[in-house]
Motif scaffolding. Sequence first.
Motif, PDB file in Angstrom:
ATOM      1  N   LYS A  16      42.546  69.417  93.095  1.00  0.00           N
ATOM      2  CA  LYS A  16      43.746  68.683  92.410  1.00  0.00           C
ATOM      3  C   LYS A  16      44.906  68.912  93.091  1.00  0.00           C
ATOM      4  O   LYS A  16      45.862  68.058  92.839  1.00  0.00           O
ATOM      5  CB  LYS A  16      43.378  69.192  90.885  1.00  0.00           C
ATOM      6  CG  LYS A  16      42.340  68.626  89.904  1.00  0.00           C
ATOM      7  CD  LYS A  16      42.493  69.216  88.460  1.00  0.00           C
ATOM      8  CE  LYS A  16      41.306  69.248  87.803  1.00  0.00           C
ATOM      9  NZ  LYS A  16      41.394  69.933  86.440  1.00  0.00           N
ATOM     10  N   ALA A  17      45.286  70.210  93.200  1.00  0.00           N
ATOM     11  CA  ALA A  17      46.840  70.288  93.894  1.00  0.00           C
ATOM     12  C   ALA A  17      46.893  69.695  95.170  1.00  0.00           C
ATOM     13  O   ALA A  17      47.995  69.006  95.428  1.00  0.00           O
ATOM     14  CB  ALA A  17      46.854  71.933  93.977  1.00  0.00           C
ATOM     15  N   LEU A  18      45.671  69.472  96.015  1.00  0.00           N
ATOM     16  CA  LEU A  18      46.115  68.789  97.210  1.00  0.00           C
ATOM     17  C   LEU A  18      46.260  67.396  97.094  1.00  0.00           C
ATOM     18  O   LEU A  18      46.936  66.720  97.565  1.00  0.00           O
ATOM     19  CB  LEU A  18      44.705  69.027  97.951  1.00  0.00           C
ATOM     20  CG  LEU A  18      44.487  68.262  99.337  1.00  0.00           C
ATOM     21  CD1 LEU A  18      45.862  68.760 100.242  1.00  0.00           C
ATOM     22  CD2 LEU A  18      43.188  68.330 100.074  1.00  0.00           C
ATOM     23  N   GLY A  19      45.448  66.704  95.904  1.00  0.00           N
ATOM     24  CA  GLY A  19      45.668  65.405  95.618  1.00  0.00           C
ATOM     25  C   GLY A  19      46.999  65.281  94.887  1.00  0.00           C
ATOM     26  O   GLY A  19      47.797  63.987  95.422  1.00  0.00           O
ATOM     27  N   VAL A  20      47.653  65.922  94.288  1.00  0.00           N
ATOM     28  CA  VAL A  20      49.016  65.958  93.765  1.00  0.00           C
ATOM     29  C   VAL A  20      49.910  65.926  94.766  1.00  0.00           C
ATOM     30  O   VAL A  20      51.022  65.298  95.122  1.00  0.00           O
ATOM     31  CB  VAL A  20      49.235  66.624  92.529  1.00  0.00           C
ATOM     32  CG1 VAL A  20      50.800  66.903  92.270  1.00  0.00           C
ATOM     33  CG2 VAL A  20      48.457  66.517  91.430  1.00  0.00           C
ATOM     34  N   MET A  22      49.470  65.368  97.948  1.00  0.00           N
ATOM     35  CA  MET A  22      49.352  64.104  98.976  1.00  0.00           C
ATOM     36  C   MET A  22      50.219  62.850  98.142  1.00  0.00           C
ATOM     37  O   MET A  22      50.669  62.059  98.898  1.00  0.00           O
ATOM     38  CB  MET A  22      47.783  63.759  99.148  1.00  0.00           C
ATOM     39  CG  MET A  22      47.492  64.705 100.203  1.00  0.00           C
ATOM     40  SD  MET A  22      45.593  64.386 100.465  1.00  0.00           S
ATOM     41  CE  MET A  22      45.579  62.789 101.185  1.00  0.00           C
ATOM     42  N   GLY A  23      49.933  62.742  96.926  1.00  0.00           N
ATOM     43  CA  GLY A  23      50.542  61.789  96.415  1.00  0.00           C
ATOM     44  C   GLY A  23      52.105  61.893  96.333  1.00  0.00           C
ATOM     45  O   GLY A  23      52.795  60.959  96.382  1.00  0.00           O
ATOM     46  N   CYS A  24      52.574  62.989  96.124  1.00  0.00           N
ATOM     47  CA  CYS A  24      53.831  63.208  96.270  1.00  0.00           C
ATOM     48  C   CYS A  24      54.483  63.141  97.525  1.00  0.00           C
ATOM     49  O   CYS A  24      55.473  62.402  97.452  1.00  0.00           O
ATOM     50  CB  CYS A  24      54.262  64.654  95.676  1.00  0.00           C
ATOM     51  SG  CYS A  24      53.970  64.885  93.749  1.00  0.00           S
ATOM     52  N   SER A  25      53.800  63.454  98.348  1.00  0.00           N
ATOM     53  CA  SER A  25      54.323  63.368  99.830  1.00  0.00           C
ATOM     54  C   SER A  25      54.378  61.805 100.183  1.00  0.00           C
ATOM     55  O   SER A  25      55.374  61.236 101.031  1.00  0.00           O
ATOM     56  CB  SER A  25      53.485  64.192 100.919  1.00  0.00           C
ATOM     57  OG  SER A  25      52.206  63.611 100.881  1.00  0.00           O
ATOM     58  N   GLY A  26      53.374  61.189  99.940  1.00  0.00           N
ATOM     59  CA  GLY A  26      53.399  59.638 100.235  1.00  0.00           C
ATOM     60  C   GLY A  26      54.311  58.923  99.411  1.00  0.00           C
ATOM     61  O   GLY A  26      55.031  57.954  99.831  1.00  0.00           O
ATOM     62  N   ALA A  27      54.808  59.173  98.171  1.00  0.00           N
ATOM     63  CA  ALA A  27      55.775  58.612  97.339  1.00  0.00           C
ATOM     64  C   ALA A  27      57.170  59.104  98.068  1.00  0.00           C
ATOM     65  O   ALA A  27      58.138  57.925  98.198  1.00  0.00           O
ATOM     66  CB  ALA A  27      55.602  59.074  96.080  1.00  0.00           C
ATOM     67  N   LEU A  28      57.171  60.196  98.736  1.00  0.00           N
ATOM     68  CA  LEU A  28      58.429  60.577  99.223  1.00  0.00           C
ATOM     69  C   LEU A  28      58.679  59.745 100.509  1.00  0.00           C
ATOM     70  O   LEU A  28      59.898  59.488 100.828  1.00  0.00           O
ATOM     71  CB  LEU A  28      58.499  62.219  99.626  1.00  0.00           C
ATOM     72  CG  LEU A  28      59.709  62.793  99.951  1.00  0.00           C
ATOM     73  CD1 LEU A  28      60.937  62.449  99.226  1.00  0.00           C
ATOM     74  CD2 LEU A  28      59.444  64.314 100.405  1.00  0.00           C
ATOM     75  N   ILE A  29      57.707  59.592 101.267  1.00  0.00           N
ATOM     76  CA  ILE A  29      57.718  58.679 102.461  1.00  0.00           C
ATOM     77  C   ILE A  29      57.984  57.339 102.172  1.00  0.00           C
ATOM     78  O   ILE A  29      58.957  56.720 102.884  1.00  0.00           O
ATOM     79  CB  ILE A  29      56.395  59.074 103.506  1.00  0.00           C
ATOM     80  CG1 ILE A  29      56.072  60.089 103.945  1.00  0.00           C
ATOM     81  CG2 ILE A  29      56.417  57.740 104.397  1.00  0.00           C
ATOM     82  CD1 ILE A  29      54.783  60.401 104.409  1.00  0.00           C
ATOM     83  N   LEU A  30      57.570  56.750 101.158  1.00  0.00           N
ATOM     84  CA  LEU A  30      57.859  55.470 100.822  1.00  0.00           C
ATOM     85  C   LEU A  30      59.406  55.157 100.352  1.00  0.00           C
ATOM     86  O   LEU A  30      60.155  54.400 100.573  1.00  0.00           O
ATOM     87  CB  LEU A  30      57.097  55.135  99.679  1.00  0.00           C
ATOM     88  CG  LEU A  30      55.575  54.568  99.919  1.00  0.00           C
ATOM     89  CD1 LEU A  30      54.571  54.163  98.618  1.00  0.00           C
ATOM     90  CD2 LEU A  30      55.835  53.061 100.966  1.00  0.00           C
ATOM     91  N   ILE A  31      59.823  56.440  99.497  1.00  0.00           N
ATOM     92  CA  ILE A  31      61.178  56.315  98.982  1.00  0.00           C
ATOM     93  C   ILE A  31      62.250  56.462 100.347  1.00  0.00           C
ATOM     94  O   ILE A  31      63.154  55.962 100.420  1.00  0.00           O
ATOM     95  CB  ILE A  31      61.443  57.373  98.162  1.00  0.00           C
ATOM     96  CG1 ILE A  31      60.680  57.310  96.807  1.00  0.00           C
ATOM     97  CG2 ILE A  31      62.800  57.737  97.858  1.00  0.00           C
ATOM     98  CD1 ILE A  31      60.680  58.229  95.797  1.00  0.00           C
TER      99      ILE A  31
END
Length: 67
Positions: A16-20, A22-31
């Motif tokens: 769960k922590a890894l998934g969160v 990864m999602g946060c890092s992907g959102a940060l990259i997009l932003i």
Amino acid sequence: MLLSALILKEPITGKKALGVMMGCSGALILILTSAAHADSRVGEARLLPKGRKNGSWFTVHGSRCFF
């Protein structure tokens, strides 16, 4: 995830922590990349069909993907 751990007493597993993370890092990259190319609409035009394809695929096959 933190609220579910505090309120519902759900365990925070490594998966769960890894998934969160990864999602946060992907959102940060997009932003960050969209801020650098604020006037470019090419990225949005490329992401829309991919999002629709992935959404429909997970709707049909999603129950067989996750453990």
